[in-house]
Design a protein around this motif. Structure first.
Motif, PDB file in Angstrom:
ATOM      1  N   ALA A  26      49.981 -82.660 -51.020  1.00  0.00           N
ATOM      2  CA  ALA A  26      50.533 -81.545 -50.337  1.00  0.00           C
ATOM      3  C   ALA A  26      51.199 -80.323 -50.895  1.00  0.00           C
ATOM      4  CB  ALA A  26      51.320 -81.765 -49.283  1.00  0.00           C
ATOM      5  N   THR A  27      52.175 -80.867 -52.078  1.00  0.00           N
ATOM      6  CA  THR A  27      52.724 -79.934 -52.985  1.00  0.00           C
ATOM      7  C   THR A  27      51.712 -79.091 -53.595  1.00  0.00           C
ATOM      8  OG1 THR A  27      54.821 -81.400 -52.809  1.00  0.00           O
ATOM      9  CG2 THR A  27      54.647 -79.734 -54.526  1.00  0.00           C
ATOM     10  N   LEU A  28      50.888 -79.787 -54.455  1.00  0.00           N
ATOM     11  CA  LEU A  28      49.902 -79.044 -55.191  1.00  0.00           C
ATOM     12  C   LEU A  28      48.996 -78.357 -54.456  1.00  0.00           C
ATOM     13  CD1 LEU A  28      48.862 -82.135 -57.625  1.00  0.00           C
ATOM     14  CD2 LEU A  28      50.429 -80.092 -58.250  1.00  0.00           C
ATOM     15  N   GLU A  29      48.602 -78.610 -53.160  1.00  0.00           N
ATOM     16  CA  GLU A  29      47.716 -77.851 -52.632  1.00  0.00           C
ATOM     17  C   GLU A  29      48.575 -76.600 -52.226  1.00  0.00           C
ATOM     18  OE1 GLU A  29      46.461 -80.107 -49.252  1.00  0.00           O
ATOM     19  OE2 GLU A  29      44.836 -80.977 -50.342  1.00  0.00           O
ATOM     20  N   LYS A  30      49.797 -76.619 -51.778  1.00  0.00           N
ATOM     21  CA  LYS A  30      50.787 -75.334 -51.558  1.00  0.00           C
ATOM     22  C   LYS A  30      50.925 -74.479 -52.880  1.00  0.00           C
ATOM     23  CE  LYS A  30      53.551 -77.229 -48.037  1.00  0.00           C
ATOM     24  NZ  LYS A  30      55.091 -77.637 -47.449  1.00  0.00           N
ATOM     25  N   LEU A  31      51.006 -75.119 -53.952  1.00  0.00           N
ATOM     26  CA  LEU A  31      51.076 -74.559 -55.241  1.00  0.00           C
ATOM     27  C   LEU A  31      49.758 -73.622 -55.463  1.00  0.00           C
ATOM     28  CD1 LEU A  31      53.119 -76.871 -57.400  1.00  0.00           C
ATOM     29  CD2 LEU A  31      53.807 -74.593 -56.590  1.00  0.00           C
ATOM     30  N   ASN A  32      48.633 -74.329 -55.382  1.00  0.00           N
ATOM     31  CA  ASN A  32      47.436 -73.732 -55.581  1.00  0.00           C
ATOM     32  C   ASN A  32      47.023 -72.816 -54.590  1.00  0.00           C
ATOM     33  OD1 ASN A  32      46.614 -75.308 -57.874  1.00  0.00           O
ATOM     34  ND2 ASN A  32      45.712 -76.884 -56.446  1.00  0.00           N
ATOM     35  N   ALA A  33      47.510 -72.710 -53.358  1.00  0.00           N
ATOM     36  CA  ALA A  33      47.462 -71.596 -52.513  1.00  0.00           C
ATOM     37  C   ALA A  33      48.195 -70.369 -52.899  1.00  0.00           C
ATOM     38  CB  ALA A  33      47.586 -72.218 -51.096  1.00  0.00           C
ATOM     39  N   GLY A  34      49.232 -70.491 -53.386  1.00  0.00           N
ATOM     40  CA  GLY A  34      50.022 -69.422 -53.778  1.00  0.00           C
ATOM     41  C   GLY A  34      49.441 -68.690 -55.014  1.00  0.00           C
ATOM     42  N   VAL A  35      49.143 -69.459 -55.771  1.00  0.00           N
ATOM     43  CA  VAL A  35      48.649 -68.961 -57.315  1.00  0.00           C
ATOM     44  C   VAL A  35      47.272 -68.331 -56.813  1.00  0.00           C
ATOM     45  CG1 VAL A  35      47.476 -69.534 -59.410  1.00  0.00           C
ATOM     46  CG2 VAL A  35      49.456 -70.768 -58.772  1.00  0.00           C
ATOM     47  N   ALA A  36      46.172 -68.935 -55.900  1.00  0.00           N
ATOM     48  CA  ALA A  36      45.060 -67.931 -55.756  1.00  0.00           C
ATOM     49  C   ALA A  36      45.372 -66.769 -54.853  1.00  0.00           C
ATOM     50  CB  ALA A  36      44.377 -69.045 -54.737  1.00  0.00           C
ATOM     51  N   ALA A  37      46.386 -66.670 -54.140  1.00  0.00           N
ATOM     52  CA  ALA A  37      46.709 -65.546 -53.380  1.00  0.00           C
ATOM     53  C   ALA A  37      47.439 -64.299 -54.297  1.00  0.00           C
ATOM     54  CB  ALA A  37      47.773 -65.748 -52.256  1.00  0.00           C
ATOM     55  N   SER A  38      47.880 -64.754 -55.348  1.00  0.00           N
ATOM     56  CA  SER A  38      48.705 -63.888 -56.328  1.00  0.00           C
ATOM     57  C   SER A  38      47.630 -63.240 -57.402  1.00  0.00           C
ATOM     58  CB  SER A  38      49.801 -64.361 -56.745  1.00  0.00           C
ATOM     59  OG  SER A  38      49.585 -65.532 -57.777  1.00  0.00           O
ATOM     60  N   LEU A  39      46.530 -63.983 -57.468  1.00  0.00           N
ATOM     61  CA  LEU A  39      45.580 -63.414 -58.747  1.00  0.00           C
ATOM     62  C   LEU A  39      44.830 -62.069 -58.176  1.00  0.00           C
ATOM     63  CD1 LEU A  39      43.857 -66.791 -59.415  1.00  0.00           C
ATOM     64  CD2 LEU A  39      45.734 -65.472 -60.704  1.00  0.00           C
ATOM     65  N   ALA A  40      44.846 -61.177 -59.164  1.00  0.00           N
ATOM     66  CA  ALA A  40      44.256 -59.947 -59.157  1.00  0.00           C
ATOM     67  C   ALA A  40      42.869 -60.039 -59.117  1.00  0.00           C
ATOM     68  CB  ALA A  40      44.737 -58.899 -59.733  1.00  0.00           C
ATOM     69  N   SER A  41      42.118 -59.600 -58.432  1.00  0.00           N
ATOM     70  CA  SER A  41      40.485 -59.541 -58.643  1.00  0.00           C
ATOM     71  C   SER A  41      40.063 -57.931 -58.276  1.00  0.00           C
ATOM     72  CB  SER A  41      39.749 -60.554 -57.733  1.00  0.00           C
ATOM     73  OG  SER A  41      39.867 -60.212 -56.284  1.00  0.00           O
ATOM     74  N   PRO A  42      38.712 -57.669 -58.963  1.00  0.00           N
ATOM     75  CA  PRO A  42      38.250 -56.286 -58.477  1.00  0.00           C
ATOM     76  C   PRO A  42      37.451 -56.179 -57.071  1.00  0.00           C
ATOM     77  CG  PRO A  42      36.879 -57.558 -60.107  1.00  0.00           C
ATOM     78  CD  PRO A  42      37.938 -58.403 -59.947  1.00  0.00           C
ATOM     79  N   GLY A  43      37.796 -55.082 -56.583  1.00  0.00           N
ATOM     80  CA  GLY A  43      37.181 -54.955 -55.516  1.00  0.00           C
ATOM     81  C   GLY A  43      36.721 -53.415 -55.170  1.00  0.00           C
ATOM     82  N   GLU A  44      35.503 -52.991 -54.547  1.00  0.00           N
ATOM     83  CA  GLU A  44      35.083 -51.601 -54.774  1.00  0.00           C
ATOM     84  C   GLU A  44      35.175 -51.270 -52.998  1.00  0.00           C
ATOM     85  OE1 GLU A  44      31.534 -49.795 -56.796  1.00  0.00           O
ATOM     86  OE2 GLU A  44      30.678 -50.412 -54.604  1.00  0.00           O
ATOM     87  N   VAL A  45      35.516 -50.123 -52.858  1.00  0.00           N
ATOM     88  CA  VAL A  45      35.519 -49.503 -51.662  1.00  0.00           C
ATOM     89  C   VAL A  45      34.804 -48.075 -51.605  1.00  0.00           C
ATOM     90  CG1 VAL A  45      37.622 -50.456 -50.417  1.00  0.00           C
ATOM     91  CG2 VAL A  45      37.694 -48.319 -51.743  1.00  0.00           C
ATOM     92  N   ARG A  46      33.629 -47.828 -50.974  1.00  0.00           N
ATOM     93  CA  ARG A  46      32.925 -46.736 -50.822  1.00  0.00           C
ATOM     94  C   ARG A  46      33.496 -45.759 -49.909  1.00  0.00           C
ATOM     95  NH1 ARG A  46      26.816 -48.011 -52.279  1.00  0.00           N
ATOM     96  NH2 ARG A  46      27.312 -49.495 -53.905  1.00  0.00           N
ATOM     97  N   LEU A  47      33.711 -44.606 -50.146  1.00  0.00           N
ATOM     98  CA  LEU A  47      34.192 -43.484 -49.403  1.00  0.00           C
ATOM     99  C   LEU A  47      33.178 -42.821 -48.697  1.00  0.00           C
ATOM    100  CD1 LEU A  47      36.800 -42.149 -52.029  1.00  0.00           C
ATOM    101  CD2 LEU A  47      37.149 -43.689 -50.275  1.00  0.00           C
ATOM    102  N   LYS A  48      33.410 -42.251 -47.620  1.00  0.00           N
ATOM    103  CA  LYS A  48      32.354 -41.426 -46.795  1.00  0.00           C
ATOM    104  C   LYS A  48      32.551 -40.153 -46.540  1.00  0.00           C
ATOM    105  CE  LYS A  48      31.528 -45.806 -43.963  1.00  0.00           C
ATOM    106  NZ  LYS A  48      31.811 -46.369 -42.765  1.00  0.00           N
ATOM    107  N   ASN A  49      34.073 -40.020 -46.159  1.00  0.00           N
ATOM    108  CA  ASN A  49      34.753 -38.603 -45.806  1.00  0.00           C
ATOM    109  C   ASN A  49      35.664 -38.190 -46.491  1.00  0.00           C
ATOM    110  OD1 ASN A  49      32.921 -38.735 -43.501  1.00  0.00           O
ATOM    111  ND2 ASN A  49      34.461 -40.090 -42.487  1.00  0.00           N
ATOM    112  N   LEU A  50      36.218 -38.932 -47.370  1.00  0.00           N
ATOM    113  CA  LEU A  50      37.281 -38.741 -48.098  1.00  0.00           C
ATOM    114  C   LEU A  50      36.979 -38.254 -49.526  1.00  0.00           C
ATOM    115  CD1 LEU A  50      40.037 -41.520 -47.523  1.00  0.00           C
ATOM    116  CD2 LEU A  50      39.971 -39.136 -46.722  1.00  0.00           C
ATOM    117  N   GLU A  51      37.628 -37.459 -50.283  1.00  0.00           N
ATOM    118  CA  GLU A  51      37.499 -37.009 -51.693  1.00  0.00           C
ATOM    119  C   GLU A  51      37.933 -38.186 -52.635  1.00  0.00           C
ATOM    120  OE1 GLU A  51      39.262 -33.893 -54.614  1.00  0.00           O
ATOM    121  OE2 GLU A  51      38.528 -33.014 -52.748  1.00  0.00           O
ATOM    122  N   ARG A  52      37.135 -38.647 -53.489  1.00  0.00           N
ATOM    123  CA  ARG A  52      37.683 -39.672 -54.345  1.00  0.00           C
ATOM    124  C   ARG A  52      38.830 -39.502 -54.982  1.00  0.00           C
ATOM    125  NH1 ARG A  52      33.414 -39.244 -56.347  1.00  0.00           N
ATOM    126  NH2 ARG A  52      34.131 -38.472 -58.375  1.00  0.00           N
TER     127      ARG A  52
END
Length: 107
Positions: A26-52
């Motif tokens: 249970a302790t390791l699962e909590k630690l792993n969940a916290g680590v996964a949530a704090s990792l940065a990953s790339p993500g793309e958002v496409r704009l429709k009406n806003l200037e980039r």
């Protein structure tokens, strides 16, 4: 309880009672969940009406720890961020890209 880390297998080996094993698990699962949530990953958002450039400046002010880049061909912003920050970006973008109702324009 005894434990050791095996660097060759990259495993934690625990010698314990079944109850202790459940607590360790249970302790390791909590630690792993916290680590996964704090990792940065790339993500793309496409704009429709806003200037980039405007959207990027706004996001940089609101989320200074996030790294942003621009994809001119796709009219998109790429963010290197945590899952939580990606959710904030998506929420803000949804609000900013919302078109005003026709009635709002008449007043």
């Amino acid at each position: 309880m005894n434990y050791r880390y095996d660097p060759n297998e990259k495993q934690l080996i625990v010698f314990a009672t079944p109850e202790q094993h459940e607590k360790v698990k249970a302790t390791l699962e909590k630690l792993n969940a916290g680590v996964a949530a704090s990792l940065a990953s790339p993500g793309e958002v496409r704009l429709k009406n806003l200037e980039r450039s405007t959207a990027m400046e706004l996001f940089k002010q609101i989320l200074p720890r996030v790294r942003f880049s621009s994809d001119e061909k796709q009219n998109a912003i790429v963010a290197i961020a945590t899952a939580e920050d990606h959710a904030v970006i998506r929420s803000l973008l949804d609000q900013l890209e919302e078109k005003p109702e026709e009635e709002d324009l008449k007043t």
